[in-house]
Design a protein around this motif. Sequence first.
Motif, PDB file in Angstrom:
ATOM      1  N   LEU A 276     -11.454  53.434   7.138  1.00 24.01           N
ATOM      2  CA  LEU A 276     -10.701  54.695   7.116  1.00 24.01           C
ATOM      3  C   LEU A 276      -9.208  54.456   6.959  1.00 24.01           C
ATOM      4  O   LEU A 276      -8.540  55.100   6.158  1.00 24.01           O
ATOM      5  N   ARG A 277      -8.706  53.494   7.729  1.00 24.72           N
ATOM      6  CA  ARG A 277      -7.257  53.237   7.707  1.00 24.72           C
ATOM      7  C   ARG A 277      -6.814  52.681   6.363  1.00 24.72           C
ATOM      8  O   ARG A 277      -5.772  53.052   5.826  1.00 24.72           O
ATOM      9  N   MET A 278      -7.609  51.746   5.810  1.00 24.98           N
ATOM     10  CA  MET A 278      -7.218  51.145   4.529  1.00 24.98           C
ATOM     11  C   MET A 278      -7.222  52.199   3.422  1.00 24.98           C
ATOM     12  O   MET A 278      -6.328  52.241   2.587  1.00 24.98           O
ATOM     13  N   GLU A 279      -8.255  53.037   3.415  1.00 31.83           N
ATOM     14  CA  GLU A 279      -8.349  54.065   2.376  1.00 31.83           C
ATOM     15  C   GLU A 279      -7.118  54.977   2.434  1.00 31.83           C
ATOM     16  O   GLU A 279      -6.471  55.238   1.419  1.00 31.83           O
ATOM     17  N   ARG A 280      -6.791  55.421   3.626  1.00 29.60           N
ATOM     18  CA  ARG A 280      -5.670  56.348   3.799  1.00 29.60           C
ATOM     19  C   ARG A 280      -4.331  55.672   3.475  1.00 29.60           C
ATOM     20  O   ARG A 280      -3.499  56.219   2.761  1.00 29.60           O
ATOM     21  N   ALA A 281      -4.121  54.467   4.015  1.00 31.79           N
ATOM     22  CA  ALA A 281      -2.822  53.808   3.835  1.00 31.79           C
ATOM     23  C   ALA A 281      -2.615  53.381   2.381  1.00 31.79           C
ATOM     24  O   ALA A 281      -1.502  53.477   1.851  1.00 31.79           O
ATOM     25  N   CYS A 282      -3.687  52.935   1.704  1.00 27.94           N
ATOM     26  CA  CYS A 282      -3.557  52.574   0.278  1.00 27.94           C
ATOM     27  C   CYS A 282      -3.218  53.835  -0.537  1.00 27.94           C
ATOM     28  O   CYS A 282      -2.396  53.787  -1.459  1.00 27.94           O
ATOM     29  N   GLY A 283      -3.843  54.938  -0.193  1.00 29.49           N
ATOM     30  CA  GLY A 283      -3.555  56.205  -0.887  1.00 29.49           C
ATOM     31  C   GLY A 283      -2.111  56.627  -0.670  1.00 29.49           C
ATOM     32  O   GLY A 283      -1.404  56.996  -1.621  1.00 29.49           O
ATOM     33  N   ASN A 284      -1.649  56.543   0.569  1.00 31.18           N
ATOM     34  CA  ASN A 284      -0.248  56.880   0.876  1.00 31.18           C
ATOM     35  C   ASN A 284       0.712  55.974   0.105  1.00 31.18           C
ATOM     36  O   ASN A 284       1.729  56.426  -0.410  1.00 31.18           O
ATOM     37  N   ASN A 319     -10.957  46.536  -6.554  1.00 37.49           N
ATOM     38  CA  ASN A 319     -11.759  47.746  -6.523  1.00 37.49           C
ATOM     39  C   ASN A 319     -10.898  49.020  -6.539  1.00 37.49           C
ATOM     40  O   ASN A 319     -11.084  49.939  -5.742  1.00 37.49           O
ATOM     41  N   ALA A 320      -9.936  49.042  -7.476  1.00 36.81           N
ATOM     42  CA  ALA A 320      -9.059  50.205  -7.681  1.00 36.81           C
ATOM     43  C   ALA A 320      -8.232  50.577  -6.443  1.00 36.81           C
ATOM     44  O   ALA A 320      -7.863  51.736  -6.257  1.00 36.81           O
ATOM     45  N   HIS A 321      -7.935  49.581  -5.602  1.00 35.35           N
ATOM     46  CA  HIS A 321      -6.995  49.768  -4.490  1.00 35.35           C
ATOM     47  C   HIS A 321      -5.893  48.719  -4.657  1.00 35.35           C
ATOM     48  O   HIS A 321      -6.122  47.671  -5.257  1.00 35.35           O
ATOM     49  N   PHE A 322      -4.713  48.993  -4.090  1.00 36.05           N
ATOM     50  CA  PHE A 322      -3.584  48.107  -4.381  1.00 36.05           C
ATOM     51  C   PHE A 322      -2.792  47.691  -3.144  1.00 36.05           C
ATOM     52  O   PHE A 322      -1.662  47.228  -3.251  1.00 36.05           O
ATOM     53  N   GLY A 323      -3.382  47.884  -1.988  1.00 35.67           N
ATOM     54  CA  GLY A 323      -2.720  47.450  -0.769  1.00 35.67           C
ATOM     55  C   GLY A 323      -1.813  48.514  -0.180  1.00 35.67           C
ATOM     56  O   GLY A 323      -1.618  49.584  -0.757  1.00 35.67           O
ATOM     57  N   THR A 324      -1.264  48.162   0.980  1.00 34.89           N
ATOM     58  CA  THR A 324      -0.500  49.145   1.749  1.00 34.89           C
ATOM     59  C   THR A 324       0.982  48.776   1.788  1.00 34.89           C
ATOM     60  O   THR A 324       1.741  49.335   2.550  1.00 34.89           O
TER      61      THR A 324
END
Length: 408
Positions: A276-284, A319-324
């Motif tokens: 949950l945290r990674m999804e939200r923080a990467c999006g932010n 996987n289409a995420h780029f870190g926080t």
Amino acid sequence: MNFATELLHNGLLPDKATGATTLPIYQTAAFSQASAEDLEKIFIGRKADFAYTRISNPTTATFERRISNLERGAGAVAFSSGMAAISAAIMNIVEVGDEIISSAGLFGGTNDLFRELKNFGIKVNYVTENRVENFASLLTDKTKLLYVETIGNPKLDVPDITKLAALAHENKLPLIVDSTVTTPYLVRPLNLGADVVIHSTSKMINGGGNSIGGIVVVGKKFRWDTKKFPKLAEFKQFGTMSYLVRLRARMLTDFGGCPAPFNIFLTQVGLDTLALRMERACGNALELATFFAENKKVSVNYPGLENNFYHELANVQFNAHFGTMLTLRLGTKEKAFEFLNSLRFALKESNIGDVRTLAIHPASTIYLNATEGEKLNAGVSEDLIRVSVGIEDISDLLSDFEQALQKI
Ligand SMILES: *Cc1c(COP(=O)(O)O)cnc(C)c1O
């Protein structure tokens, strides 16, 4: 099983003694056994049980199993800090006269450690442009391992793990990867061919910034040649497990950097919500980076931006995420300080991977001991701010960074 389900159900068994679903804190130094024979069996490795917390502890063992399962490892050893984990992972196999090839965009503490390794007769050769051919050009017959961070902190460069692993294996060398910044939510480096994965669990894995910790996860496949790695000869009978067995026996037990069970407990509470945290923080982080990219007062570095040099590789590998984490250049140190001091939500602190947004001026803090050349290679300029994006409401973060930009 998908990631978040696996995270909660794979490896976290209810406590055998009581059925407690929250991992109990076995806050004990030692474990008494029924007989002298039992204790002897544990010490010679014939019985899997507990003797002394510096060697292993049930709270810590559960955490090691959970992270190892998530990473698809053969096993893992937890340490008191990320730095203890990194030094153990390296010292487990290198000796006087050996060489390491590493990317240069390294976390400041690792950079300091690698400088210290010179005093042990170990030389680190740096690749400034993070490409496979540059690693190949530095290989010698003294090279014992290749080392990278999945996303360099704070350079934000991205190695091609699959290609680097292939290069390492062609030369019978292991690839060691610090995946602190990505966590298993973004990438499982062992699946891409890496041989050892390290996390500072102080960061995203804990998430709440309440404990320091580290872990080394070891893959299943690498064939440790005892001629090349003589230190492993003592554990030759364990084959592909020899590195893992030595890591606990020599690096943890003898050097002694074991974690406190209480810190492990806190870290596991955090681990439950990693997805949950990674999804939200990467999006932010992506939204903030997009906002900065449109502002002329600042230049932003974030692999999630389409014009970023590492964008395509990161898109596939993570996987289409780029870190926080993102970095900003403000033009001068003065402007960078003014900007930092104007932020209302971002805490000014030397940490990353907290649920709160954090910001820091790396040149005057984490890289204080680094030489000018090291700072240049790590992408640390005088006007650089590193932002570790948290899970706050994005509208509040955007308006806070906008008002801070207006002040400079
Ligand atoms: C923080 C960090 C470390 C060191 O971890 P500690 O737990 O602070 O000792 C290592 N690597 C990376 C990428 C980090 O961010």
